[in-house]
Design a protein around this motif. Structure first.
Motif, PDB file in Angstrom:
ATOM      1  N   HIS A 192      48.517  31.081  54.183  1.00  0.00           N
ATOM      2  CA  HIS A 192      48.448  29.724  54.598  1.00  0.00           C
ATOM      3  C   HIS A 192      47.085  28.966  54.359  1.00  0.00           C
ATOM      4  O   HIS A 192      46.870  27.936  53.960  1.00  0.00           O
ATOM      5  CB  HIS A 192      48.922  29.377  55.791  1.00  0.00           C
TER       6      HIS A 192
ATOM      7  N   ARG B 299      54.642  35.226  68.242  1.00  0.00           N
ATOM      8  CA  ARG B 299      55.536  34.579  67.219  1.00  0.00           C
ATOM      9  C   ARG B 299      54.489  33.745  66.420  1.00  0.00           C
ATOM     10  O   ARG B 299      54.216  32.730  66.218  1.00  0.00           O
ATOM     11  CB  ARG B 299      56.386  33.552  67.690  1.00  0.00           C
TER      12      ARG B 299
ATOM     13  N   ASP C 117      46.509  34.382  59.071  1.00  0.00           N
ATOM     14  CA  ASP C 117      47.561  33.914  58.039  1.00  0.00           C
ATOM     15  C   ASP C 117      46.700  33.177  56.985  1.00  0.00           C
ATOM     16  O   ASP C 117      46.453  32.077  56.711  1.00  0.00           O
ATOM     17  CB  ASP C 117      48.315  32.728  58.834  1.00  0.00           C
TER      18      ASP C 117
ATOM     19  N   ARG D  91      52.402  33.512  63.147  1.00  0.00           N
ATOM     20  CA  ARG D  91      52.504  33.671  61.541  1.00  0.00           C
ATOM     21  C   ARG D  91      51.452  34.469  61.079  1.00  0.00           C
ATOM     22  O   ARG D  91      50.404  34.044  61.294  1.00  0.00           O
ATOM     23  CB  ARG D  91      52.809  32.075  61.078  1.00  0.00           C
ATOM     24  N   GLY D  92      51.590  35.189  59.805  1.00  0.00           N
ATOM     25  CA  GLY D  92      50.693  36.113  59.247  1.00  0.00           C
ATOM     26  C   GLY D  92      50.452  37.544  59.691  1.00  0.00           C
ATOM     27  O   GLY D  92      51.609  37.883  60.209  1.00  0.00           O
ATOM     28  N   THR D  93      49.326  38.028  59.723  1.00  0.00           N
ATOM     29  CA  THR D  93      49.166  39.414  59.807  1.00  0.00           C
ATOM     30  C   THR D  93      48.426  39.697  61.453  1.00  0.00           C
ATOM     31  O   THR D  93      47.462  39.084  61.416  1.00  0.00           O
ATOM     32  CB  THR D  93      48.496  40.124  58.740  1.00  0.00           C
TER      33      THR D  93
ATOM     34  N   TRP E 242      48.009  27.608  66.562  1.00  0.00           N
ATOM     35  CA  TRP E 242      48.039  28.792  65.923  1.00  0.00           C
ATOM     36  C   TRP E 242      47.040  29.742  66.825  1.00  0.00           C
ATOM     37  O   TRP E 242      47.280  30.716  67.102  1.00  0.00           O
ATOM     38  CB  TRP E 242      47.808  28.690  64.484  1.00  0.00           C
TER      39      TRP E 242
END
Length: 496
Positions: free
Chosen positions: A457, A55, A454, A57-59, A475
């Motif tokens: 962001h 989970r 990410d 976020r981003g690549t 993160w």
């Protein structure tokens, strides 16, 4: 495994790799793991399942290659270009070893521009840097001792400092917060990683503060940096370039009873000259205040010199401690050794990218510096994995990398794991990368790269927020857990 990198062997290894490019090309989709043989349990979840579970976020992009064959075993988002962060230092190490050789040493000299007669120099004394990123106050003290051994007792001219061996930069990445010590200036004359030690202790209702060129043996005060305590709670630090000095303020509300931290230096050559002057004075040699020298005069005589450790040792420490200054100096020196003209870190980074395209097959890479601090650098995980294959075949960087502790599903270090990982980490806020080698049971070695970011962001963060942005620690933790999960998976799936 050799400790360094021989240029001829390196190029021969790359030539051998060129014949395997068809086999090394990434598949159109990630390969499914083969069923494990009896007794070793079921195959773990696939890479995409692990990524979904994280989970994050981003690549997420990854590449895994067999070192022996060059074959790409697994990829996820092979075309995704992400910031390499400090894993760029692995490429910088290869670049510097190829251009300079593992035995290269940086040299710092003290020169006499004039006649030395009866212990008196009838001219200028010059502290001339050779780019050494490891020069510290102890090293300057050794140079002062060398002057004493040469019989120097007085100087009638000026004290000059020369930093022109390498291009200068007031900071590695202009977008970083002003006070972070990992973003110092860069020049051909560096001292204490271009940092000054700021210490404070409560004294009654106020504080005593020190700014020192501190090492284990010496603690000389410096004047090129100034500190003032301000009656506020934030921002914690402010910086101003004023009257040829670094002027800092610190918020009184952020200070406890006592503490210390390193701050970056923006005038490294004059900083080194000031500390040299102070050490010489303590030794009985009075010198005037240092002045910058635009060029070295002809006809000088060397009175004292100091050589660094061999490059391979410097690079091992660079990869271990992720020292940004060392990476920038090594990259700039490599660019100069190749005869390329580069006036800035970005221009030198572009030269390294051109080298990496030809030598390592990293045709789409972009480097804006040599440390990975600049987040505008871009690489793909497939190219980084392929670069590890090329470097291993040439006897390159694996021996310089540190052991990496893979963690189990509960976050505990796997001290007795039946596999070995040697790798370089890379971390920026909302960027995490890991690249290196995985050695699995049966003697097989795999080159890998895991890139997460990410970037969208990160680009919304202000310069002030880059110090401690909300959510960055959580993160990064998820990214590191994913990295360990992937390495555990690969070790099981690809063991003999």
């Amino acid at each position: 495994m050799r400790d360094g990198l021989d240029r001829r062997a390196f190029l021969a290894g790359l030539g051998a790799l060129a014949g395997t490019q068809a086999a090394a090309a990434p598949p159109a989709a990630s390969l499914r793991p083969l069923a494990r043989r009896a007794g070793l349990g079921p195959a773990p979840p696939g890479a995409e399942a692990l990524i979904a579970e994280a989970r994050l976020r981003g690549t997420v992009a990854l590449g895994l290659a067999d070192v022996a064959t060059g074959r790409m075993l697994e990829t996820v988002r092979p075309g995704a270009a992400l910031p390499p962060a400090s894993t760029a230092k692995a490429i910088t190490a290869l670049y510097a070893l190829d251009a300079l050789g593992p035995a290269h040493r940086f040299e710092t000299r003290v020169l006499a521009a004039g006649e030395l007669r009866d212990g008196v120099l009838k001219g200028d004394l010059i502290l001339a840097g050779g780019g050494d990123p490891t020069l510290d106050t102890d090293g300057l003290a050794a140079l002062v001792e060398g002057l004493q051994a040469a019989g120097l007792r007085a100087v009638e001219g000026r004290l000059r400092v020369w930093a022109g061996a390498l291009p200068a930069a007031r900071a590695i990445d202009a977008g970083q917060p002003a006070h972070v010590s990992y973003n110092p200036a860069v020049s051909g004359l560096n001292l204490n990683f271009n940092r000054v030690h700021f210490g404070w202790a409560r004294a009654g209702a106020d504080y005593e503060v020190t700014l020192q060129a501190r090492t284990a043996r010496y603690r000389p005060d410096v004047r090129i940096a100034r500190m003032q305590i301000a009656d506020r709670r934030s921002p914690v630090y402010t910086y101003e370039d004023r009257a040829g000095r670094d002027h800092w303020t610190v918020a009184r509300g952020a200070l406890g009873a006592e503490g210390a931290r390193w701050l970056p230096v923006r005038r490294p050559a004059l900083y080194a000259g000031e500390v040299f002057q102070r050490l010489a004075e303590v030794a009985g040699l009075r010198l005037p205040a240092p002045e910058a020298a635009a060029a070295l005069p002809g006809g000088t005589t060397t009175l004292a010199r100091r050589e660094s450790a061999p490059l391979r040792e410097i690079l091992r420490d660079m990869l271990d401690y992720s020292t940004n200054l060392t990476a920038e100096v090594a990259g700039l020196a490599a660019t100069a050794a190749q005869g390329a003209r580069a006036a800035t870190l970005a221009e030198s980074g572009a030269e390294m990218a051109r080298w990496a395209a030809g030598a390592l097959g990293m045709e789409s890479c972009r480097f804006v510096d040599h440390s990975g601090l600049g987040d505008a650098s871009r690489v793909t995980a497939t190219e980084m994995a392929r670069a590890m294959v090329a470097a291993e075949r040439a006897g390159g960087v694996r021996a310089l990398l540190e052991d990496y502790d893979v963690r189990d599903a509960r976050g505990r270090p796997m001290r007795d794991a039946p596999f070995e990982v040697r790798a370089k980490t890379g971390t920026l806020h909302f960027v995490s990368a890991l690249t290196g080698y995985l050695s699995v049971p049966g003697g097989r070695t795999l080159g890998f790269a895991i890139l997460t970011g990410d970037v969208a962001h990160r680009e919304t963060l202000t310069r002030a927020q880059l110090d401690r942005p909300p959510g960055a620690r959580a993160w990064a933790g998820r990214s590191r857990r994913l990295q360990s999960a992937l390495l555990r998976r690969w070790a099981q799936v690809h063991s003999a």
